[in-house]
Design an enzyme around this catalytic site. Structure first.
Site, PDB file in Angstrom:
ATOM      1  CG  ASN A  10       0.993  64.415 119.395  1.00 61.20           C
ATOM      2  OD1 ASN A  10       0.118  63.651 119.806  1.00 61.20           O
ATOM      3  ND2 ASN A  10       1.969  64.029 118.575  1.00 61.20           N
ATOM      4  CE  LYS A  12       4.551  62.666 120.560  1.00 61.41           C
ATOM      5  NZ  LYS A  12       5.951  62.493 120.247  1.00 61.41           N
ATOM      6  CG  HIS A  96       3.316  62.386 114.803  1.00 61.67           C
ATOM      7  ND1 HIS A  96       4.228  61.478 115.291  1.00 61.67           N
ATOM      8  CD2 HIS A  96       3.527  63.542 115.471  1.00 61.67           C
ATOM      9  CE1 HIS A  96       4.958  62.071 116.226  1.00 61.67           C
ATOM     10  NE2 HIS A  96       4.543  63.317 116.359  1.00 61.67           N
ATOM     11  CD  GLU A  98       5.702  59.566 118.133  1.00 62.72           C
ATOM     12  OE1 GLU A  98       4.525  59.656 118.539  1.00 62.72           O
ATOM     13  OE2 GLU A  98       6.619  60.288 118.577  1.00 62.72           O
ATOM     14  CD  GLU A 168       6.091  67.185 115.036  1.00 63.33           C
ATOM     15  OE1 GLU A 168       5.918  67.803 116.080  1.00 63.33           O
ATOM     16  OE2 GLU A 168       5.730  65.998 114.871  1.00 63.33           O
ATOM     17  N   GLY A 174      10.889  63.927 120.887  1.00 65.51           N
ATOM     18  CA  GLY A 174      10.980  63.165 122.124  1.00 65.51           C
ATOM     19  C   GLY A 174      12.400  62.859 122.556  1.00 65.51           C
ATOM     20  CB  SER A 214      12.964  68.531 121.878  1.00 63.79           C
ATOM     21  OG  SER A 214      13.103  67.111 121.808  1.00 63.79           O
TER      22      SER A 214
HETATM   23  P1  PGA Z   1       8.093  66.199 121.570  1.00 65.46           P
HETATM   24  O1  PGA Z   1       7.076  65.617 120.463  1.00 65.46           O
HETATM   25  O2  PGA Z   1       7.663  67.611 121.851  1.00 65.46           O
HETATM   26  O3  PGA Z   1       7.911  65.292 122.753  1.00 65.46           O
HETATM   27  O4  PGA Z   1       9.452  66.140 120.975  1.00 65.46           O
HETATM   28  C1  PGA Z   1       6.648  66.414 119.399  1.00 65.46           C
HETATM   29  C2  PGA Z   1       5.708  65.645 118.498  1.00 65.46           C
HETATM   30  O5  PGA Z   1       5.875  64.437 118.346  1.00 65.46           O
HETATM   31  O6  PGA Z   1       4.763  66.218 117.927  1.00 65.46           O
END
Ligand code: PGA
Length: 250
Positions: A10, A12, A96, A98, A168, A174, A214
């Site tokens: 992903n 982003k 997601h 976000e 998640e 993140g 992460s």
């Molecule tokens: P990350 O993001 O690996 O940077 O923690 C995962 C995601 O948002 O799908």
């Protein structure tokens, strides 16, 4: 039943066309010999064509990070499911965290998008997961089950068997604070039990369930070694071809 592992990137809101081209040119030779793992890249809308061209006949799968549920109309700034199909996307990330927590997407909106994915032949990667304060109040299971119930409402059984679900935990995304393998395994077992109780064993065993939050080359194996975890949805560590390629060798 054995499910094919899936490692999904992903990106982003990252990368220019040139950076995406370079990434793909670097990635392909590094994963050319992969046989038993599906690799999916979900770039921003602007890079979907670039990544598609960069796939260059390989088995790399292509997805978007979001879409609108309507097929067309006066929805300034939105992208319709058929537009994604038109650009050769096979997958779309829906729900997601976000989208939920930064852009205010509700369970009802996500449910409409799930129906739109079904109607347009896109495979959703449905993200669910609790926030830190919910985990601290022991609400994790309740939050996940509630999201599943609402996001999957009215979705046909035949479609459910082909979808991907990503657990998640919001606090792990993140932040560098990845969930313990036990937490990830427990949440994923809960998701599969829910699918079993709602759709029966056969369907529940077909759905691929990923962990995300992460994930890095150094910890991917500990997740992939857990029974029931079928892959990873990766943000930060998917941005460099070398690191992403390492994630596929768990
Ligand atoms: P990350 O993001 O690996 O940077 O923690 C995962 C995601 O948002 O799908």
């Amino acid at each position: 039943m054995s499910r094919r592992p899936l490692i999904a990137a992903n990106w982003k809101m990252h990368k220019t066309c040139q950076e995406a081209k370079t990434f793909m040119a670097e990635l392909l030779p590094k994963i050319a010999d992969l046989k038993d793992v599906d690799v999916l890249i979900c770039p921003p809308f602007t890079l979907i064509s670039t990544v598609d061209m960069g796939r260059d006949g390989s088995k790399v799968l292509l997805g978007a990070q979001n879409m609108h549920h309507e097929s067309k109309g006066a929805f300034t700034g939105e992208v319709a499911p058929m537009m994604l199909r038109d650009l050769k996307c096979e997958f779309v990330i829906l729900g997601h965290s976000e989208r939920r927590w930064v852009f205010g997407e509700t369970d009802d909106m996500i449910n409409k998008k799930m129906h739109a994915a079904f109607a347009n032949g896109l495979i959703p990667v449905l993200c669910v997961g609790e926030k830190l304060e919910e985990r601290e109040k022991n609400l994790t299971d309740q939050v996940i089950l509630n999201q599943l119930e609402k996001n999957l409402a009215g979705i046909s059984e035949s479609f459910v068997s082909g979808i991907v679900i990503a657990y998640e935990p919001v606090w792990a995304i993140g932040t560098g604070k990845n969930a313990t393998t036990k937490d990830a395994k427990d949440a994923i077992a809960l998701i599969r039990e829910y699918l079993h109780s709602k759709y029966g064993q056969e369907i529940s065993e077909k759905v691929r369930i990923l962990y995300g939050g992460s994930v890095k080359p150094e910890n991917v194996k500990t997740y992939m070694d857990q029974d029931g975890i079928d892959g990873a949805l990766v943000g930060g560590a998917s941005l460099e071809a070398d690191s992403f390629a390492k994630l596929t060798r768990f």
